[in-house]
Design a protein around this motif. Structure first.
Motif, mmCIF file in Angstrom:
data_model
loop_
_atom_site.group_PDB
_atom_site.id
_atom_site.type_symbol
_atom_site.label_atom_id
_atom_site.label_comp_id
_atom_site.label_asym_id
_atom_site.label_seq_id
_atom_site.Cartn_x
_atom_site.Cartn_y
_atom_site.Cartn_z
ATOM 1 N N GLN A 1 35.793 50.027 41.030
ATOM 2 C CA GLN A 1 37.046 50.552 41.543
ATOM 3 C C GLN A 1 37.741 49.551 42.468
ATOM 4 O O GLN A 1 38.923 49.312 42.352
ATOM 5 N N ASP B 1 36.420 51.516 36.199
ATOM 6 C CA ASP B 1 36.772 52.433 37.293
ATOM 7 C C ASP B 1 38.097 52.004 37.912
ATOM 8 O O ASP B 1 38.140 51.085 38.720
ATOM 9 N N GLU B 2 39.163 52.640 37.511
ATOM 10 C CA GLU B 2 40.506 52.251 37.947
ATOM 11 C C GLU B 2 40.659 50.735 37.896
ATOM 12 O O GLU B 2 40.848 50.090 38.921
ATOM 13 N N SER C 1 33.419 58.065 40.137
ATOM 14 C CA SER C 1 32.709 56.795 40.333
ATOM 15 C C SER C 1 31.205 57.004 40.322
ATOM 16 O O SER C 1 30.457 56.232 39.722
#
Ligand code: ATP
Ligand code: MG
Lengths: 315, 333
Positions: free
Chosen positions: B107, B189-190, B57
């Motif tokens: 994320q 991010d995810e 991240s």
């Protein structure tokens, strides 16, 4: 919203009953015979007895309380033994300077604290931020009477910018000259709340600044102005608005001290004299009023809260 | 800007060179990234994988310079985006890139909408200028973005607040925001953590489509190697703030060159075939950045470690073709 307000107003009743009962009892626990205090040392025992009967002080306390409550429902808030005016006039004329003083102080506190709090958050760990924090700390620590006296010495006696003390109503001198009497008292009174609010604003803004949603608006490429004034400020103001009611009530009660420093004939002076002279009815009426104001302020804050925070629903 | 740095046709759109990042914290300075280099080409999807806390991240957020540079981070290295080093851009130049040219799906994007503004308000902040010319044009555009990420009744949703939506729906709103200006580089991010498998597939398909058709470069951070094998061309494996392996996805899965990658690949649960006795797991835990020792950073957990590994720090070395790894024992196991 209408239903909510109605329910809140109805729920005011028990509060009022409890507070008034408490005050009624407390006042009558003050040592000393009120009739004796009123008439002075040289009055005869018969005179004192007659006054006591006349004012109903000889009857049991609960009867006195019931009679007082009955009076209120008839629009009769009692009558002062010393001031020959209706209770509404007495309180009205003393309330005016106190209300002006309180709201002016709140205005000063908020107008100073919110920008300073924001700067302190944006510049934390820097000189400007630290300076503001020291200022806030000082504001919280200086008692209002001391600050008031210092201001009188500097701004009234030395610099002659403002009148040292006293008070003129708007009717007597007009709005702006009237306000000239209020600048120093309001500043002295508002200083402590300004200090509290600066720290509160700073903490709130810092928290919002480090939140995920602010990181997201940065990533969206919004300009700093929009980020600060739209996203940061509105979120940061939510906890501040909820404490404003508290601030207002603290200012209202703190006003008594400042009024006596600056010799302003407000509610504070009224109640000090009333207690000294055992003028029960005035004390009771003022307390009743204070309770109603308190509840009204609380209600206003709740409504404001619901307006600025969509997650809050008034049910 | 030298010729070497400028992104000519066929060159990388993003070229991170030797990026190191230090965080100043209350308990000292943390070396979070150490010499990270990576490239993303237009129309290419690159996976960034690695255990929790390895710096994925931080890496992609630094491309947008989202860290607090005034107080918290010190950058070192270069991040060229379309030929310009973003670490040298001014605030307003940076702002012009954010959201438009480079977009990010965070994320925890389901918790990153502003709680007190309607979806409409927040989505309209990301609508391109030409759609914004009329009020209804902007709304229609926003609604169409919601539809593309699988949100039904978009006009109704536009009027809602984040707290009135489920986590998965909020995440999709965040994805819609990121994609709405047609970025040329997407940092994801995810992106699909809070979504069920069907929606997840739909969102990945949408990203893939933009990637294929419009040449959007993508860095996909994920823990899911199955998703990596389906969607990405190249993969970078990170361990403790360093890239330990870089390879095509096929090479990474078939013949991982770094013991850490090997561990990651082995820990993929197999759907087919006999159930293993127990799931494979890499031993030990990721040390904190403050606890980094001499030698190879993975050595304390590596089953192939030699004495040399604990003394000397390996560099990223070519293995075969475009594959490279940071290990002293490349090809020995
Ligand atoms: N603001 C910060 N201050 C101090 N340290 C930080 C900060 N942000 C991240 N770190 C540290 O940097 C390291 C890398 O964090 P990062 O969030 O990039 O991990 P990650 O690879 O994304 O992990 P995950 O898979 O759990 O998301 C961690 O050790 C983390 O503690
Ligand atoms: Mg992460």
């Amino acid at each position: 919203m209408g239903r909510y307000l109605l329910r809140r107003i109805v729920s005011l009743a028990p509060t009022l009953v409890i507070v008034s009962l408490l005050i009624f009892t407390l006042i009558h626990l003050i040592p000393g015979d009120p009739a004796r205090v009123m008439l002075g040392d040289r009055a005869t025992e018969q005179d004192v007895e007659r006054l006591r009967e006349e004012l109903g002080f000889d009857r049991p306390l609960y009867i006195q309380y019931i009679n007082w409550v009955k009076g209120i429902f008839r629009g009769d808030f009692g009558r002062s033994v010393f001031i020959r005016e209706s209770m509404v006039d007495i309180i009205g004329s003393h309330m005016a300077p106190t209300i002006v003083l309180t709201f002016y102080a709140l205005l000063i506190a908020v107008a100073a604290a919110i920008p300073l709090g924001i700067i302190a958050a944006g510049r934390h760990n820097e000189a400007a931020g630290n300076l503001i924090e020291i200022f806030a700390m000082a504001g919280v620590s200086i008692p209002s009477f001391l600050l008031g006296l210092l201001m009188i010495i500097v701004f009234a006696v030395k610099l002659r910018w403002f009148p040292a003390a006293g008070y003129k109503t708007i009717d007597e001198v007009g709005f702006w000259p009237h306000l000239r009497y209020m600048h120093m008292p309001a500043a002295a009174l508002g200083c402590m709340q300004a200090g509290f609010l600066i720290r509160m604003t700073r903490a709130s803004v810092l928290e919002v600044l480090s939140s995920d949603y602010i990181r997201l608006v940065h990533a969206k490429g919004l300009d700093d102005f929009r980020i600060i004034f739209k996203h940061v400020l509105r979120n940061a103001l939510i906890p501040i608005v909820t404490t404003l009611g508290q601030s207002l009530m603290l200012l209202l009660s703190g006003a008594a001290v400042v009024e006596s420093v600056f010799n302003i004939p407000g509610i504070g002076q009224l109640i000090i004299h009333a207690v000294a002279r055992r003028d029960y009815e005035i004390i009771q009426a003022v307390v009743l009023l204070a309770t109603i104001i308190n509840v009204a302020v609380g209600l206003t804050v709740d409504v404001l809260y619901a307006i600025i925070d969509p997650r809050v629903r008034l049910e | 800007m030298t010729a070497e740095n400028s992104a000519g046709p066929g060159g990388p759109m993003l070229d991170i060179r030797g990026l190191s990042i230090r965080f100043k914290t209350d308990y000292g300075v943390l070396d979070v990234l150490d010499g990270v280099s990576m490239r993303v080409f237009p129309g290419e999807m690159t996976a960034l994988v690695g255990e929790s806390g390895c710096g994925k991240s931080v890496t992609i957020q630094s491309v947008m310079r989202l860290h607090d540079e005034k107080r918290q981070v010190v950058y070192d290295g270069e991040i060229f985006f379309k030929g310009r080093d973003v670490l040298k851009l001014t605030r307003s130049e940076m702002r012009a890139i954010r959201g438009g040219e480079i977009a990010m799906i965070f994320q925890d994007s389901f918790s990153s909408l502003d709680p007190i503004f309607r979806i409409e308000d927040q989505l309209l902040e990301c609508v391109p200028e030409d759609a914004k010319r009329t009020q209804s044009g902007a709304r229609d555009y926003a609604a169409s973005m919601l539809e593309r990420v699988g949100i039904n009744e978009p006009y109704l949703r536009l009027r809602q607040y984040p707290f009135e939506m489920s986590g998965g729906m909020r995440q999709r709103v965040a994805i819609a925001m990121a994609l709405s200006r047609g970025p040329s580089l997407l940092l994801a991010d995810e992106p699909t953590t809070a979504l069920d498998v069907t929606i997840q597939a739909q969102v990945m398909e949408l990203i893939r489509e933009l990637n294929r058709d419009l040449g959007m470069g993508v860095i996909l951070v994920t823990h899911d190697l199955a998703v990596v094998s389906e969607t990405c061309e190249r993969a970078l494996v990170m361990y403790l703030g360093q890239i330990v392996e870089e390879a095509s996805v096929g090479d990474m899965l078939d013949r991982p060159a770094h013991p850490y990658t090997l561990g990651l690949v082995r820990s993929i649960p197999q759907l087919e075939g006999p159930k293993p006795e127990r799931l494979y797991a890499i031993e030990g835990m990721v040390p904190l950045p403050g606890q980094i020792t001499r030698g190879c950073r993975f050595a304390p957990r590596c089953r192939y470690a030699l004495p040399r590994c604990c003394e000397e720090t390996p560099e990223l070395r070519p293995v075969q073709g475009s594959q490279s790894a940071r290990c002293w024992r490349i090809g020995e196991f």
